[in-house]
Each structure stands twice: as structure tokens, then as C-alpha cells.
Design a protein around this motif. Structure first.
Motif, PDB file in Angstrom:
ATOM      1  N   GLU A  26       0.816  -1.213   0.000  1.00  0.00           N
ATOM      2  CA  GLU A  26       0.000   0.000   0.000  1.00  0.00           C
ATOM      3  C   GLU A  26       0.855   1.271   0.000  1.00  0.00           C
ATOM      4  OE1 GLU A  26      -3.097   0.494  -0.303  1.00  0.00           O
ATOM      5  OE2 GLU A  26      -4.037  -1.456   0.015  1.00  0.00           O
ATOM      6  N   GLY A  27       2.168   1.142   0.200  1.00  0.00           N
ATOM      7  CA  GLY A  27       3.048   2.305   0.231  1.00  0.00           C
ATOM      8  C   GLY A  27       2.861   3.170   1.467  1.00  0.00           C
ATOM      9  N   LEU A  28       2.527   2.536   2.585  1.00  0.00           N
ATOM     10  CA  LEU A  28       2.245   3.289   3.811  1.00  0.00           C
ATOM     11  C   LEU A  28       3.527   3.556   4.598  1.00  0.00           C
ATOM     12  CD1 LEU A  28      -0.926   1.346   5.028  1.00  0.00           C
ATOM     13  CD2 LEU A  28      -0.826   3.404   3.623  1.00  0.00           C
ATOM     14  N   HIS A  29       3.535   4.678   5.292  1.00  0.00           N
ATOM     15  CA  HIS A  29       4.640   5.025   6.189  1.00  0.00           C
ATOM     16  C   HIS A  29       4.117   5.238   7.623  1.00  0.00           C
ATOM     17  CE1 HIS A  29       8.094   5.361   3.441  1.00  0.00           C
ATOM     18  NE2 HIS A  29       7.192   5.750   2.533  1.00  0.00           N
ATOM     19  N   ALA A  30       3.417   6.356   7.852  1.00  0.00           N
ATOM     20  CA  ALA A  30       2.933   6.671   9.198  1.00  0.00           C
ATOM     21  C   ALA A  30       1.633   5.918   9.475  1.00  0.00           C
ATOM     22  CB  ALA A  30       2.699   8.176   9.348  1.00  0.00           C
ATOM     23  N   ILE A  31       1.546   5.290  10.674  1.00  0.00           N
ATOM     24  CA  ILE A  31       0.342   4.543  11.056  1.00  0.00           C
ATOM     25  C   ILE A  31       0.013   4.869  12.510  1.00  0.00           C
ATOM     26  CG2 ILE A  31      -0.739   2.279  11.309  1.00  0.00           C
ATOM     27  CD1 ILE A  31       1.118   1.180   9.224  1.00  0.00           C
ATOM     28  N   LEU A  32      -1.277   5.123  12.768  1.00  0.00           N
ATOM     29  CA  LEU A  32      -1.795   5.374  14.105  1.00  0.00           C
ATOM     30  C   LEU A  32      -2.904   4.360  14.388  1.00  0.00           C
ATOM     31  CD1 LEU A  32      -2.389   7.032  16.709  1.00  0.00           C
ATOM     32  CD2 LEU A  32      -3.755   8.588  15.300  1.00  0.00           C
ATOM     33  N   ALA A  33      -2.847   3.702  15.554  1.00  0.00           N
ATOM     34  CA  ALA A  33      -3.837   2.691  15.915  1.00  0.00           C
ATOM     35  C   ALA A  33      -4.414   3.020  17.293  1.00  0.00           C
ATOM     36  CB  ALA A  33      -3.213   1.291  15.936  1.00  0.00           C
ATOM     37  N   VAL A  34      -5.756   2.961  17.425  1.00  0.00           N
ATOM     38  CA  VAL A  34      -6.434   3.208  18.697  1.00  0.00           C
ATOM     39  C   VAL A  34      -7.393   2.058  18.978  1.00  0.00           C
ATOM     40  CG1 VAL A  34      -6.282   5.703  18.474  1.00  0.00           C
ATOM     41  CG2 VAL A  34      -8.286   4.533  17.598  1.00  0.00           C
ATOM     42  N   PRO A  35      -7.687   1.793  20.250  1.00  0.00           N
ATOM     43  CA  PRO A  35      -8.555   0.647  20.588  1.00  0.00           C
ATOM     44  C   PRO A  35     -10.020   0.914  20.276  1.00  0.00           C
ATOM     45  CG  PRO A  35      -7.922   1.812  22.574  1.00  0.00           C
ATOM     46  CD  PRO A  35      -7.150   2.452  21.463  1.00  0.00           C
ATOM     47  N   LEU A  36     -10.719  -0.135  19.918  1.00  0.00           N
ATOM     48  CA  LEU A  36     -12.171  -0.134  19.795  1.00  0.00           C
ATOM     49  C   LEU A  36     -12.702  -1.033  20.896  1.00  0.00           C
ATOM     50  CD1 LEU A  36     -12.665  -0.599  15.935  1.00  0.00           C
ATOM     51  CD2 LEU A  36     -13.021   1.494  17.232  1.00  0.00           C
ATOM     52  N   GLY A  37     -13.584  -0.521  21.703  1.00  0.00           N
ATOM     53  CA  GLY A  37     -14.096  -1.343  22.782  1.00  0.00           C
ATOM     54  C   GLY A  37     -15.298  -0.717  23.420  1.00  0.00           C
TER      55      GLY A  37
END
Length: 661
Positions: free
Chosen positions: A182-193
Motif C-alpha cells: 500500500e506504500g504506507l509510512h505513518a500509522i496510528l492505531a487506537v482501541p475499539l471497545g
């Protein structure tokens, strides 16, 4: 010159203010500085103008940051409303990714979820927007690799400005392959709950290196919280449809009970239609009790009655609570004494409350018990729908308390009106309470704290196992006692509480929080878990812990009546008290040092007992009094030295109390 300035006038600080008031771009300020240099302005003028330009740039940056933050919160509120209108899990997940992508101006957003009830299985990417390949949707992610694994284990956001180059992240060949494709560099992940359960991850990604700001991370986390509630709502609706389908299948299998099953199905469908039409809990309860007959009471997670139909009989509160806990443990309605029934109201494993039914006729498993269980599910659904729209409002309350507790000095002109719009009079006296349950479910404490804050028009925060409450009032000890008495029985464990205040206005809230936290830490160090304390209550330790209660207040609380008596009657009780302690509590030796008869000392000690109380010679109290005497003597000595040297002291300390001390 341009922009409303006279061409014949030299640029000055007022020129900068005119540009700032007119909303001029940053280039105009630099142009103003260049014009001043070309006109051979003096060195002082150039220095002042340069400083004004720099300050104007900072003001523009602060205004821009505030506008950006306000726009993000407004978009978050719109998102909370729109998510309630989306039906169907697939459509909801697509809407969440679309909102995430636009909220933070991302190149791609995607959602990973676990299957319901399958906490041990890996998550899979269920929806994505902005993808350029077909490899993202369906990708399996485990808890021991990728940013999603970090989020699932910690329940906190995780991010990287350049994912593939980041060696601090546990990498997976499958995930890295998709990121590379996908050519991705910056990634941010947050919880779902929902509640204390994390069942998925919301990702946002850019195809360039990007350092996410704290505001962006907070905004994405808030979107994740809203999305978690919406996903749980969608799951509950799907389970409801499955329940209806199951009823239909049971009807076809059991012809002998066809009439009963049809009655249950028809009644439940009528209840669900009411929920989907937007009714309130009272209307739903009245419709349910018409099907069940009798009296029905809906209680929230802390045992308060929120809905009542009919005239239920008086029931012992301890019995109701005991049977409620049994119903939650069993996950189904359970019978109480006298023919009453209790059904748990739950969603996603969280305790939302319970239904107490007092039927006119005994319930049967064929109709009444089954319909009671389905009624509890309908009540859970309507409470969850109501909570979805309240999450954004709660987020704004959380943001307000975070600003009040931050190290940045709050602006009363901004915060007071914002608090008023939330129904909180922050400019009136408030007390700070920090409570730490010594065990027990943290989710239950958080649910109680949120309910309590709304009930008393205050603010709350749950962090690091501690509940922080800012509530109206002038008595911190009374507030701490009220919190302890409510929270301890709920969690089933002791609760250690520190409190401080009262304070009025935003500027003193952070200071009160530090004092309350210091009292909590002091109780911990002293081994007094489950106790409660305020700076005023902790004696000389309070002087060390408090930022507002000084030596004068401590001396006043310990020996104030004796000092007042001496000042009004020109007696020597204070001096006698000092001599008595110096003589190891011997009246005879104290009389010798004072050059008076022992009977005189005895009469003075009797007067001191009348002023301070019969327990003034108890070890703990005596220690406080001796320390207060020493502090009082030291203060008077310093005041006399300042007066003799011509140095002005604190106006409040100029008049020494107790002429005979």
C-alpha cells in the motif's frame, strides 16, 4: 505601507496590533519588519518591533491551534450523531473508516475486529477506505505483532511515523507485506471497545512520514470510543434479530407450544419496534408491564431506581442487591422471595443495571420468564442508544477537566463559560476528591464515577486506577466521606480517599488536585489503606502537603483559643503551656521556671483544659500542640527581628497574638 497603515508613518508596535486585529497573513508581519529596517528606524524601535512580530506569530499559532481543536471536536459531535443513524455492521464499519480518514486527513483508514466471544483468536481487517490493493481486507493480525497487537495488550493508542523503519514495533511478514504494497509510512492505531473490553482496533495511515500530534492522537482515540459504542450497538441489534429468528425456529420445532411462542415473539417485536422508534425507558417499561402484568422497576448500575411502573411493594435493599448480583452471575432472570424476579441488564459484558418484576400472577418458563429476559435485552439496547449520543458530551466534559488539571495555566474567561454550558459552576466553591479502590473491577468504579459526577454536577476522570472527582461544596472531608460510603460497597473492597479544597475558579483546581493526591499518597505511605484524609485533618503533615493551608492556620487550629484568651485578658496561658511541656508535664517544675506558686500553674492548666478540651494531653494531641507552640514562638521571633530591622512582613503576621505567650 499597506493594510490600513499610513505610508509616511514609521512602523511600530501599534502597526503589528492593527495587522493582528485585521487577520493579516504571516508574510505581512515580516514585510512590516523589512520596511522598518529600510526606513532606518532606531535600534530600540527595531528591537521592540521584532519582539512584537514574534509575539504576534505566537498569537496566530495559538488561535489557529484552538480553531483546529474546536473544528475537530465539532466533527466528533457530528460523527457521534451520524453513527447512530447507520444500521448494519458492514455499513457502520465503512462509515467509521470514512470518518477517520477525513477527520485526520489520512490517506487510508481500516478497522480490525475480533469475532464476538472469540478473544483468543486473531483479529481480521473487516473494512478499509483509501486502499489501493485488495490485500488489506481479510488480513489476520495477532496480539504479538504490529501496532494492533500493542493496542490489544495495553488498551492504549500506538503509533509510528515510519512503520517499516521502526524497530521498536514487533513486525510480522504478512502485515509488513501489506504495508509495503500500500506504500504506507505513518500509522496510528487506537482501541475499539466498550466498557473495559477491547474487541478491535481502528487504524489511520499516511503514505508519507508523519509525526502525529497529541491533539490528533486524542481526536482519533475519541473517535475510537464512539465507534466502539456504535459497533457494540450494532452487535446487540444483530443479536436481537438472532433472538427473533431463534424464536421463529423454536416455534416451528415445538408445535405444542406454538401459541406461547407466538405471544412471546409478538410481544418482543412490539418492544423492539418501540426501541427503534426512539422511545424512552419509561415508555418501554410501561409497554413491557402490559405484557407481563404487575409492577416493574428499572435500576441503574449503582442500584438507583430510574423507572417505576405500577406500585411495587417495599423490598429490603440488601435482598434486592444480593439477588441482582446473582442474576448478573447467572446471566438470566432469577426468582426472589415473595414471587418477585430480577433480570440483569447487560451489554458487552458491562453491568447497565437490572429489572425487578413483581408479577400479579406467578411467571412460567413458557412465557413470562422468557419475555422478562427479552425485555431486559430491550432495555439494554435503549440505554446503549442513549449513551451513544452522550459519549460526545462526556468527551467535552473530560476535555474540560484535563485542561483544569494541566500544567498550563487555565484562562478563566474561556473555561468558566464553557463549564456553565455544561451545567458546572466552576467559579463557585468546589472540592477535589481522589479515590483509589484497593481491588475490585475498575469498570464498575468508572461507571459509578460517571454517574456520580452527573448527579452532583461535577467532573470526573478515571486514570491509573484512581477516580478523580471535582464536585461542588466547601467541605472536603464530607465529600471524601460521601465518595467512600458509596464506592466501597459497590466495588466490594476498601477505598482510599484524599480530598482538598474548597477552591473557586479554574486557576486553583490543579493545586487542589495535587494536595488531594498528596493526601492519598501519605495515607498509602502510612499504611492506612481504606482511610480518608484532607490537609486540614492531617495536622502538621497537612502543612507539608498543602499549598494553601500555611503555618498560621495550623497554629490557629491547634492553640488558637489559648492565644485569643491571652490577647483579650493579658494572661500568660501560652507561656505556662510552653513551660509545662518543657518541664516534662510537671506542674511543680513548671512553676519553678515561671517563678509562680504551683497552685497558680494548676489553675492555669484547668483554664487551658476548658479552652482546648479534656484530651489536650493525649500523646497525639500533645505533639500537635507542642509543634504549634514552637512554630508560634519562631514566627514571633522573626517578626520582632523584621520590625527592629525595618523590614515589612506579611500584614497578616504583624500583630502577635497572646501577649503573655
Amino acid at each position: 505601507m499597506t493594510g490600513g497603515l499610513m505610508s509616511t508613518a514609521s512602523p511600530d508596535v501599534m502597526s503589528v496590533l492593527e495587522l493582528l486585529a485585521g487577520g493579516a497573513p504571516a508574510a505581512r508581519f515580516e514585510e512590516l519588519l523589512r520596511d522598518a529596517r529600510c526606513e532606518d528606524a532606531s535600534a530600540d524601535t527595531l528591537a521592540q518591533l521584532d519582539q512584537a512580530v514574534r509575539l504576534a506569530s505566537r498569537v496566530q499559532a495559538l488561535v489557529g491551534h484552538a480553531q483546529q481543536r474546536e473544528a475537530g471536536l465539532a466533527a466528533l459531535v457530528d460523527t457521534a450523531h451520524d453513527l447512530t443513524l447507520v444500521h448494519g455492521m458492514d455499513a457502520l464499519l465503512y462509515e467509521i473508516t470514512r470518518r477517520a480518514r477525513r477527520l485526520l486527513h489520512l490517506d487510508m483508514a481500516y478497522v480490525g475486529l475480533r469475532d464476538a466471544g472469540e478473544e483468543s483468536r486473531p483479529s481480521s481487517i473487516r473494512a478499509a477506505e483509501g486502499e489501493t490493493t485488495s490485500r488489506s481486507v481479510g488480513l489476520k493480525t495477532s496480539d504479538d505483532s504490529g501496532l494492533g497487537g500493542l493496542v490489544q495488550r495495553s488498551g492504549a493508542p500506538a503509533w509510528s511515523p515510519d512503520y517499516l523503519a521502526d524497530r521498536d514495533i514487533p513486525h510480522s511478514p504478512d502485515i509488513d507485506a501489506v504495508v509495503r504494497a500500500e506504500g504506507l509510512h505513518a500509522i496510528l492505531a487506537v482501541p475499539l471497545g466498550y466498557g473495559a473490553t477491547v474487541f478491535g482496533t481502528l487504524y489511520g495511515a499516511d503514505r508519507k512520514v508523519r509525526h502525529f500530534t497529541p491533539d490528533e492522537i486524542s481526536l482519533m482515540r475519541s473517535l475510537g470510543q464512539l465507534a466502539g459504542v456504535a459497533i457494540e450497538r450494532a452487535r446487540l441489534l444483530e443479536e436481537t434479530r438472532a433472538e427473533v429468528t431463534e424464536l421463529e425456529l423454536d416455534t416451528s420445532r415445538a408445535r405444542s407450544s406454538l401459541d406461547v411462542q407466538r405471544r412471546v415473539e409478538a410481544a418482543y417485536i412490539r418492544l423492539i419496534d418501540l426501541v427503534l422508534s426512539g422511545c424512552d425507558p419509561q415508555t418501554l417499561a410501561e409497554a413491557a408491564v402490559r405484557e407481563l402484568s404487575g409492577s416493574l422497576v428499572v435500576r441503574d448500575c449503582v442500584g438507583r431506581v430510574v423507572v417505576t411502573t405500577g406500585t411495587p411493594p417495599e423490598l429490603a435493599e440488601d435482598d434486592v442487591l444480593r439477588w441482582t448480583y446473582d442474576a448478573h452471575a447467572a446471566g438470566r432472570p432469577v426468582p426472589m422471595s415473595a414471587g418477585c424476579w430480577v433480570a440483569p441488564v447487560t451489554a458487552g459484558g458491562e453491568n447497565l443495571g437490572a429489572i425487578v418484576l413483581v408479577p400479579d400472577e406467578p411467571l412460567t418458563d413458557g412465557f413470562g420468564v422468557r419475555l422478562l429476559q427479552l425485555t431486559a435485552r430491550a432495555v439494554a439496547l435503549i440505554l446503549l442508544l442513549q449513551r451513544t449520543s452522550a459519549v460526545a458530551h462526556d468527551q467535552i466534559r473530560d476535555e474540560l477537566l484535563d485542561e483544569l488539571l494541566s500544567d498550563i495555566r487555565p484562562q478563566p474567561r474561556q473555561l468558566v463559560p464553557r463549564a456553565r454550558r455544561l451545567g458546572i459552576a466552576i467559579d463557585e466553591p468546589h472540592v477535589m476528591v481522589v479515590a483509589r479502590p484497593e481491588g475490585g473491577p475498575e469498570g464498575r468504579a468508572g461507571a459509578w464515577a460517571s454517574s456520580y459526577a452527573h448527579r452532583v454536577s461535577g467532573l470526573m476522570r478515571l486514570r491509573d486506577g484512581c477516580v478523580t472527582l471535582l464536585v461542588p461544596g466547601e467541605d472536603p472531608l464530607a465529600a471524601a466521606t460521601a465518595v467512600s460510603e458509596e464506592l466501597a460497597p459497590l466495588v466490594g473492597h476498601p477505598v482510599t480517599v484524599g480530598a482538598a479544597g474548597p477552591v473557586s475558579g479554574p486557576a486553583l483546581v490543579a493545586q487542589a488536585h495535587r494536595e488531594a493526591l498528596s493526601c492519598l499518597e501519605a495515607l498509602t505511605e502510612l499504611g492506612n489503606l481504606g482511610g480518608l484524609a484532607t490537609p486540614q485533618q492531617m495536622g502538621f503533615l497537612g502543612v507539608l502537603l498543602s499549598e494553601t493551608h500555611g503555618i498560621g492556620e495550623y497554629v490557629e487550629s491547634a492553640i488558637g483559643p489559648v492565644l485569643d484568651y491571652d490577647a483579650q485578658r493579658f494572661t500568660e496561658l501560652t507561656r505556662t503551656l510552653s513551660a509545662y511541656f518543657a518541664a516534662s508535664s510537671s506542674p511543680t517544675r513548671a512553676a519553678a521556671s515561671l517563678h509562680v506558686h504551683p497552685n497558680t500553674v494548676s489553675r492555669r492548666l484547668e483554664r487551658i483544659t476548658e479552652l482546648l478540651g479534656a484530651d489536650w494531653q493525649d500523646p497525639d494531641r500533645a505533639l500537635e500542640i507542642q509543634l504549634a507552640l514552637r512554630l508560634h514562638h519562631t514566627r514571633r521571633t522573626l517578626q520582632h527581628r523584621q520590625a527592629s530591622s525595618g523590614v515589612a512582613g506579611d500584614a497578616g503576621d504583624q500583630a502577635p497574638r497572646g501577649a503573655g505567650a
